[in-house]
Design an enzyme around this catalytic site. Structure first.
Site, short mmCIF file in Angstrom:
data_model
loop_
_atom_site.label_atom_id
_atom_site.label_comp_id
_atom_site.label_asym_id
_atom_site.label_seq_id
_atom_site.Cartn_x
_atom_site.Cartn_y
_atom_site.Cartn_z
N HIS A 7 0.74 -1.23 -0.16
CA HIS A 7 -0.05 0.10 0.13
C HIS A 7 0.71 1.28 -0.01
CE1 HIS A 7 0.30 -0.56 4.53
NE2 HIS A 7 0.61 0.55 4.44
N GLU A 43 -8.23 4.48 9.59
CA GLU A 43 -7.71 4.44 8.27
C GLU A 43 -8.73 3.81 7.46
OE1 GLU A 43 -6.25 1.22 7.03
OE2 GLU A 43 -5.66 0.16 9.40
N GLN A 61 -3.92 3.56 1.21
CA GLN A 61 -4.45 3.55 2.63
C GLN A 61 -4.55 5.01 2.93
OE1 GLN A 61 -1.20 2.34 5.71
NE2 GLN A 61 -2.83 1.27 6.60
N HIS A 85 3.85 7.34 3.43
CA HIS A 85 4.65 6.20 3.63
C HIS A 85 4.50 5.03 2.61
CE1 HIS A 85 1.36 4.48 6.37
NE2 HIS A 85 1.63 3.32 5.49
N GLU A 135 7.27 0.77 5.37
CA GLU A 135 6.78 -0.26 6.16
C GLU A 135 6.94 -1.34 5.39
OE1 GLU A 135 2.69 0.84 6.72
OE2 GLU A 135 2.17 -1.13 7.38
C1 V0V Z 1 9.01 12.41 9.72
N1 V0V Z 1 10.03 12.38 8.53
C2 V0V Z 1 9.40 11.93 7.47
C3 V0V Z 1 8.13 11.52 7.70
N2 V0V Z 1 7.94 11.56 9.19
N3 V0V Z 1 9.99 11.52 6.26
C4 V0V Z 1 9.33 11.00 5.37
N4 V0V Z 1 8.26 10.28 5.66
C5 V0V Z 1 7.59 10.62 6.84
N5 V0V Z 1 6.44 10.19 6.80
C6 V0V Z 1 11.10 12.92 8.82
C7 V0V Z 1 11.16 14.16 9.40
O1 V0V Z 1 10.70 15.44 8.74
C8 V0V Z 1 12.76 14.47 9.90
O2 V0V Z 1 13.74 14.88 8.92
C9 V0V Z 1 13.06 13.02 10.33
O3 V0V Z 1 12.04 12.19 9.73
C10 V0V Z 1 12.99 12.92 11.83
O4 V0V Z 1 11.73 13.37 12.34
P1 V0V Z 1 11.24 13.22 13.76
O5 V0V Z 1 11.32 14.59 14.32
O6 V0V Z 1 11.99 12.23 14.48
O7 V0V Z 1 9.53 13.21 13.36
P2 V0V Z 1 8.65 12.36 14.13
O8 V0V Z 1 8.84 12.67 15.71
O9 V0V Z 1 7.40 12.83 13.33
O10 V0V Z 1 8.86 10.90 13.81
C11 V0V Z 1 8.78 10.38 12.61
C12 V0V Z 1 8.78 8.68 12.57
C13 V0V Z 1 7.30 8.41 13.25
C14 V0V Z 1 8.97 8.43 11.09
C15 V0V Z 1 9.95 8.31 13.53
O11 V0V Z 1 6.30 9.28 12.25
C16 V0V Z 1 7.08 6.85 13.14
O12 V0V Z 1 7.79 6.44 14.20
N6 V0V Z 1 6.45 6.39 12.34
C17 V0V Z 1 6.10 5.01 12.41
C18 V0V Z 1 4.56 4.85 12.55
C19 V0V Z 1 3.64 5.24 11.88
O13 V0V Z 1 3.94 6.31 10.87
N7 V0V Z 1 2.45 5.04 11.88
C20 V0V Z 1 1.27 5.73 11.22
C21 V0V Z 1 0.75 4.72 10.10
P3 V0V Z 1 14.55 15.82 8.87
O14 V0V Z 1 13.93 17.25 9.21
O15 V0V Z 1 15.49 15.75 10.16
O16 V0V Z 1 15.37 16.03 7.70
S1 V0V Z 1 0.12 3.25 10.71
C22 V0V Z 1 -0.14 2.30 9.32
O17 V0V Z 1 0.59 2.59 8.16
C23 V0V Z 1 -0.84 1.12 9.68
C24 V0V Z 1 -1.44 0.77 10.67
C25 V0V Z 1 -0.90 0.09 8.42
O18 V0V Z 1 -0.17 0.08 7.54
O19 V0V Z 1 -1.42 -0.91 8.78
CO CO Z 2 0.54 1.54 6.49
#
Ligand code: V0V
Ligand code: CO
Length: 148
Positions: A7, A43, A61, A85, A135
């Site tokens: 996705h 979602e 998604q 993502h 992911e």
């Molecule tokens: C943040 N950054 C991204 C980003 N989110 N880059 C690309 N795509 C994204 N979505 C960048 C951000 O601009 C910073 O870059 C760097 O990553 C570190 O940022 P941070 O200050 O640590 O940012 P946070 O606190 O917003 O955390 C980012 C992370 C967080 C990726 C660590 O979003 C995370 O843990 N995500 C995993 C869980 C998730 O996203 N769940 C929702 C979907 P610079 O500025 O340093 O260059 S749930 C889902 O998909 C499901 C249930 C499913 O598929 O079944």
């Molecule tokens: Co997802």
């Protein structure tokens, strides 16, 4: 390691409105709607297919944050709506996680989490993958195949 695109995750502010948009403009069909408290999202999965939706297919998604202080909530504040993502299919999520870790890619999850439609999922850090939040998805269908 990656077997298909499972996705594309798209961050939006109004899930119901975006679902109507994707249904009416692209003719997609919602196959699942879930709230995932652990991930902080509400979602919808919409099947991208030229036939009947099938397990192990490809999806859009659509993601709406449950609160501002969640991954998708922070993303919307910082970057606005858009691609959040990419979720890739894997046959064995534990093996895929070990392989990424061995390559020096930081995993955001120590162990697989519960994902949409019964999948096991794990995220890898965007800063280690050219700015793409990545992911891994072992779908429930893949589980069933492995256990057969
Ligand atoms: C943040 N950054 C991204 C980003 N989110 N880059 C690309 N795509 C994204 N979505 C960048 C951000 O601009 C910073 O870059 C760097 O990553 C570190 O940022 P941070 O200050 O640590 O940012 P946070 O606190 O917003 O955390 C980012 C992370 C967080 C990726 C660590 O979003 C995370 O843990 N995500 C995993 C869980 C998730 O996203 N769940 C929702 C979907 P610079 O500025 O340093 O260059 S749930 C889902 O998909 C499901 C249930 C499913 O598929 O079944
Ligand atoms: Co997802």
């Amino acid at each position: 390691m990656l077997t298909r695109i499972d996705h594309v995750g798209i961050a939006c502010r109004d899930l119901a409105a975006k679902v109507v948009f994707y249904e009416s403009v692209f003719g997609l069909t919602v196959v699942a709607m879930e709230t995932n408290e652990e991930q902080g999202v509400k979602e919808a999965m919409l099947a991208v297919t030229d036939g009947a939706p099938r397990p192990g297919g490809s999806y859009v998604q659509l993601l709406e944050p449950l609160h501002p202080d969640t991954p998708v909530g922070k993303f919307l504040d910082r970057r606005g709506e858009g691609v959040h993502h990419v979720g890739y299919g894997v046959a064995d999520i534990n093996a895929a996680m070990a392989s990424l870790a061995a390559a020096g890619v930081r995993l955001l999850d120590k162990r697989p989490r519960h994902g949409s439609m019964g999948a096991s999922i794990a995220f890898a850090h965007p800063s280690d993958i050219g700015g793409v939040l990545t992911e891994l998805v072992q779908s429930a269908a893949a589980d069933a195949t492995t256990n057969r």
